[in-house]
Write a protein that holds these residues in place. Structure first.
Motif, PDB file in Angstrom:
ATOM      1  N   VAL A  25       7.635 -42.644 -66.820  1.00  0.00           N
ATOM      2  CA  VAL A  25       8.203 -42.759 -68.161  1.00  0.00           C
ATOM      3  C   VAL A  25       9.594 -42.163 -68.165  1.00  0.00           C
ATOM      4  CG1 VAL A  25       8.053 -41.890 -70.532  1.00  0.00           C
ATOM      5  CG2 VAL A  25       6.009 -42.747 -69.398  1.00  0.00           C
ATOM      6  N   GLU A  26      10.546 -42.864 -68.730  1.00  0.00           N
ATOM      7  CA  GLU A  26      11.876 -42.316 -68.952  1.00  0.00           C
ATOM      8  C   GLU A  26      11.864 -41.516 -70.249  1.00  0.00           C
ATOM      9  OE1 GLU A  26      14.583 -42.288 -67.037  1.00  0.00           O
ATOM     10  OE2 GLU A  26      13.317 -43.204 -65.493  1.00  0.00           O
ATOM     11  N   MET A  27      12.365 -40.304 -70.164  1.00  0.00           N
ATOM     12  CA  MET A  27      12.351 -39.423 -71.334  1.00  0.00           C
ATOM     13  C   MET A  27      13.762 -39.265 -71.902  1.00  0.00           C
ATOM     14  SD  MET A  27       9.787 -36.480 -69.908  1.00  0.00           S
ATOM     15  CE  MET A  27       8.545 -36.916 -68.677  1.00  0.00           C
ATOM     16  N   PRO A  28      13.871 -39.175 -73.219  1.00  0.00           N
ATOM     17  CA  PRO A  28      12.789 -39.082 -74.198  1.00  0.00           C
ATOM     18  C   PRO A  28      12.304 -40.410 -74.747  1.00  0.00           C
ATOM     19  CG  PRO A  28      14.878 -38.734 -75.301  1.00  0.00           C
ATOM     20  CD  PRO A  28      15.205 -38.950 -73.840  1.00  0.00           C
ATOM     21  N   ASP A  29      12.988 -41.517 -74.449  1.00  0.00           N
ATOM     22  CA  ASP A  29      12.680 -42.771 -75.138  1.00  0.00           C
ATOM     23  C   ASP A  29      11.246 -43.227 -74.911  1.00  0.00           C
ATOM     24  OD1 ASP A  29      15.267 -42.783 -76.048  1.00  0.00           O
ATOM     25  OD2 ASP A  29      16.013 -44.207 -74.567  1.00  0.00           O
ATOM     26  N   GLY A  30      10.685 -42.920 -73.742  1.00  0.00           N
ATOM     27  CA  GLY A  30       9.331 -43.374 -73.456  1.00  0.00           C
ATOM     28  C   GLY A  30       8.241 -42.512 -74.048  1.00  0.00           C
ATOM     29  N   LEU A  31       8.608 -41.449 -74.729  1.00  0.00           N
ATOM     30  CA  LEU A  31       7.602 -40.547 -75.285  1.00  0.00           C
ATOM     31  C   LEU A  31       7.141 -41.039 -76.654  1.00  0.00           C
ATOM     32  CD1 LEU A  31       9.068 -37.062 -74.310  1.00  0.00           C
ATOM     33  CD2 LEU A  31       7.390 -38.461 -73.090  1.00  0.00           C
ATOM     34  N   ASP A  32       6.419 -42.133 -76.667  1.00  0.00           N
ATOM     35  CA  ASP A  32       5.871 -42.653 -77.900  1.00  0.00           C
ATOM     36  C   ASP A  32       4.494 -43.233 -77.605  1.00  0.00           C
ATOM     37  OD1 ASP A  32       6.070 -45.777 -77.551  1.00  0.00           O
ATOM     38  OD2 ASP A  32       7.988 -44.969 -76.866  1.00  0.00           O
ATOM     39  N   PRO A  33       3.639 -43.354 -78.605  1.00  0.00           N
ATOM     40  CA  PRO A  33       2.274 -43.829 -78.354  1.00  0.00           C
ATOM     41  C   PRO A  33       2.209 -45.220 -77.731  1.00  0.00           C
ATOM     42  CG  PRO A  33       2.426 -42.787 -80.511  1.00  0.00           C
ATOM     43  CD  PRO A  33       3.830 -42.889 -79.984  1.00  0.00           C
ATOM     44  N   ALA A  34       3.186 -46.064 -78.014  1.00  0.00           N
ATOM     45  CA  ALA A  34       3.160 -47.410 -77.428  1.00  0.00           C
ATOM     46  C   ALA A  34       3.294 -47.365 -75.914  1.00  0.00           C
ATOM     47  CB  ALA A  34       4.287 -48.253 -78.029  1.00  0.00           C
ATOM     48  N   TRP A  83       0.145 -31.508 -72.846  1.00  0.00           N
ATOM     49  CA  TRP A  83       0.716 -30.311 -72.219  1.00  0.00           C
ATOM     50  C   TRP A  83       2.100 -30.680 -71.697  1.00  0.00           C
ATOM     51  CZ3 TRP A  83      -0.688 -25.238 -70.609  1.00  0.00           C
ATOM     52  CH2 TRP A  83       0.083 -24.712 -69.561  1.00  0.00           C
ATOM     53  N   SER A  84       3.077 -29.842 -71.968  1.00  0.00           N
ATOM     54  CA  SER A  84       4.420 -30.085 -71.443  1.00  0.00           C
ATOM     55  C   SER A  84       5.085 -28.739 -71.195  1.00  0.00           C
ATOM     56  CB  SER A  84       5.246 -30.918 -72.419  1.00  0.00           C
ATOM     57  OG  SER A  84       6.484 -31.282 -71.844  1.00  0.00           O
ATOM     58  N   SER A  85       5.263 -28.393 -69.924  1.00  0.00           N
ATOM     59  CA  SER A  85       5.795 -27.085 -69.581  1.00  0.00           C
ATOM     60  C   SER A  85       7.213 -27.192 -69.027  1.00  0.00           C
ATOM     61  CB  SER A  85       4.883 -26.418 -68.544  1.00  0.00           C
ATOM     62  OG  SER A  85       5.372 -25.144 -68.193  1.00  0.00           O
ATOM     63  N   ARG A  86       8.144 -26.511 -69.690  1.00  0.00           N
ATOM     64  CA  ARG A  86       9.538 -26.418 -69.262  1.00  0.00           C
ATOM     65  C   ARG A  86      10.154 -27.795 -68.980  1.00  0.00           C
ATOM     66  NH1 ARG A  86       9.818 -20.426 -66.547  1.00  0.00           N
ATOM     67  NH2 ARG A  86       8.328 -19.555 -68.001  1.00  0.00           N
ATOM     68  N   THR A  87       9.840 -28.704 -69.874  1.00  0.00           N
ATOM     69  CA  THR A  87      10.384 -30.058 -69.814  1.00  0.00           C
ATOM     70  C   THR A  87      11.222 -30.367 -71.034  1.00  0.00           C
ATOM     71  OG1 THR A  87       8.566 -30.890 -68.438  1.00  0.00           O
ATOM     72  CG2 THR A  87       9.745 -32.508 -69.769  1.00  0.00           C
ATOM     73  N   VAL A  88      10.751 -29.958 -72.224  1.00  0.00           N
ATOM     74  CA  VAL A  88      11.452 -30.300 -73.463  1.00  0.00           C
ATOM     75  C   VAL A  88      12.884 -29.781 -73.447  1.00  0.00           C
ATOM     76  CG1 VAL A  88      11.460 -29.967 -75.966  1.00  0.00           C
ATOM     77  CG2 VAL A  88       9.315 -30.457 -74.786  1.00  0.00           C
ATOM     78  N   HIS A  89      13.129 -28.646 -72.805  1.00  0.00           N
ATOM     79  CA  HIS A  89      14.496 -28.116 -72.815  1.00  0.00           C
ATOM     80  C   HIS A  89      15.454 -28.940 -71.951  1.00  0.00           C
ATOM     81  CE1 HIS A  89      13.259 -25.243 -69.322  1.00  0.00           C
ATOM     82  NE2 HIS A  89      14.068 -26.138 -68.813  1.00  0.00           N
ATOM     83  N   HIS A  90      14.944 -29.919 -71.232  1.00  0.00           N
ATOM     84  CA  HIS A  90      15.808 -30.845 -70.497  1.00  0.00           C
ATOM     85  C   HIS A  90      16.143 -32.094 -71.318  1.00  0.00           C
ATOM     86  CE1 HIS A  90      16.019 -28.928 -66.534  1.00  0.00           C
ATOM     87  NE2 HIS A  90      14.799 -28.517 -66.762  1.00  0.00           N
ATOM     88  N   LEU A  91      15.710 -32.129 -72.571  1.00  0.00           N
ATOM     89  CA  LEU A  91      15.976 -33.261 -73.452  1.00  0.00           C
ATOM     90  C   LEU A  91      16.951 -32.824 -74.535  1.00  0.00           C
ATOM     91  CD1 LEU A  91      12.289 -34.524 -73.731  1.00  0.00           C
ATOM     92  CD2 LEU A  91      14.067 -35.237 -72.099  1.00  0.00           C
ATOM     93  N   GLY A  92      17.929 -33.669 -74.837  1.00  0.00           N
ATOM     94  CA  GLY A  92      19.016 -33.275 -75.724  1.00  0.00           C
ATOM     95  C   GLY A  92      18.558 -32.826 -77.095  1.00  0.00           C
ATOM     96  N   ASP A  93      17.714 -33.626 -77.731  1.00  0.00           N
ATOM     97  CA  ASP A  93      17.218 -33.312 -79.070  1.00  0.00           C
ATOM     98  C   ASP A  93      15.778 -32.839 -78.929  1.00  0.00           C
ATOM     99  OD1 ASP A  93      16.323 -33.225 -81.694  1.00  0.00           O
ATOM    100  OD2 ASP A  93      17.515 -34.964 -82.308  1.00  0.00           O
TER     101      ASP A  93
END
Length: 300
Positions: free
Chosen positions: A113-122, A131-141
């Motif tokens: 999955v390409e993030m963040p665009d692929g992070l959706d239920p579809a 679970w998401s560890s030390r990943t969100v801080h690599h995303l702009g928003d």
């Protein structure tokens, strides 16, 4: 690109996104070293589901990296399908190989999955636990990323975000090499690199990193945090020493233009496998660190 442990942090020092495939062995060894932290966190999450009478049938490990924690979650939730979600195919291949070695291939799958665009239920489907560890801080928003993940939760499901904690310590404050507090200066260099990395991310948004507040703003309820300690006293075993030495070598390379000659010389001695004052041989090397997990639920 799961960076479940402090092994990834040196990559921030250059102020850009690291080559996760190149760091794969380091990420894997680091996550293995920090497995006790993740086991404690998984047990806490399991207790929360048990207390609420909820079942866990599907788990997403978003930013799974080489799958160390993915497989740990599969063991913690034996009735669940566990999906390693990552944007680096080589890391997902390692996750599949690990699951096969551990006899978990029937329940552990992978999803590129390409993030963040692929992070959706579809794209990623829905889950009882994300679970998401030390990943969100690599995303702009970061808030937008949390909202996307929250939308993929099933009613009553939990979103667990690993962010923050305490930086690792593995040497005395005065290690007998140059000026005291070398690790504190390395942390300061890393913090500068982290800020530069975040500023360069697509869609970078300044965010007060109040993680429970952000989880609440993402539409979730009951946000809370808990920190888990890893305390490995001296003397360390050879494998853990080598993991620390490898991580320190990467940090030394990344910080080379930001530290003075005295600190660089001290680092070189610490990295020398034949030096009695080096990490490989000195008797006082330990490992002490803490990771913080922030959890919130989707309303029933």
């Amino acid at each position: 690109m799961n960076t479940h442990d402090h092994a990834h942090k040196h990559a921030h020092d250059h102020g850009h996104q690291p080559d996760w495939e190149a760091f794969a062995p380091l990420l894997e060894r680091g996550a293995e070293t920090h497995a006790p932290i993740h086991e404690q966190a998984a047990a806490w999450l399991r207790e929360r589901f048990a207390a609420g009478g909820g079942s866990v049938r599907r788990v997403l490990d978003v930013g799974s990296g080489p799958g160390v924690v993915t497989c740990l979650l599969a063991r913690a939730f034996p009735d669940a399908e566990v999906v390693a979600v990552d944007g680096t195919p080589a890391l997902l291949e390692r996750a599949r190989e690990r699951a096969a070695r551990l006899g978990l291939a029937d329940r552990v799958t992978t999803l590129p999955v390409e993030m963040p665009d692929g992070l959706d239920p579809a794209t990623i489907g829905t889950a009882d636990l994300i679970w998401s560890s030390r990943t969100v801080h690599h995303l702009g928003d970061q808030l937008d990323a949390l909202r996307r993940l929250a939308a993929a939760l099933r009613p009553g499901g939990l979103l667990a975000i690993g962010e923050g904690g305490l930086p690792p310590r593995f040497l005395p404050r005065d290690a007998g090499l140059g000026r005291p507090d070398l690790l504190a200066r390395l942390d300061a260099v890393q913090a500068e690199g982290f800020a530069e990395m975040r500023a360069e991310l697509p869609g970078a948004t300044e965010t007060v990193e109040d993680w429970p507040g952000l989880l609440t703003a993402a539409g979730l309820t009951g946000a809370t945090s808990r920190s888990f300690l890893l305390d490995l006293p001296a003397p360390l075993d050879a494998a853990t020493r080598e993991t620390l030495r490898t991580e320190l070598a990467h940090r030394r390379e990344a910080a080379a233009d930001r530290l003075d000659d005295g600190d660089l010389a001290a680092l070189d001695r610490l990295l020398d496998p034949d030096d009695e004052a080096g990490i490989a041989r000195r008797p006082d090397v330990f490992l002490l660190t803490a990771h913080t997990i922030h959890v919130a639920a989707r309303a029933e």
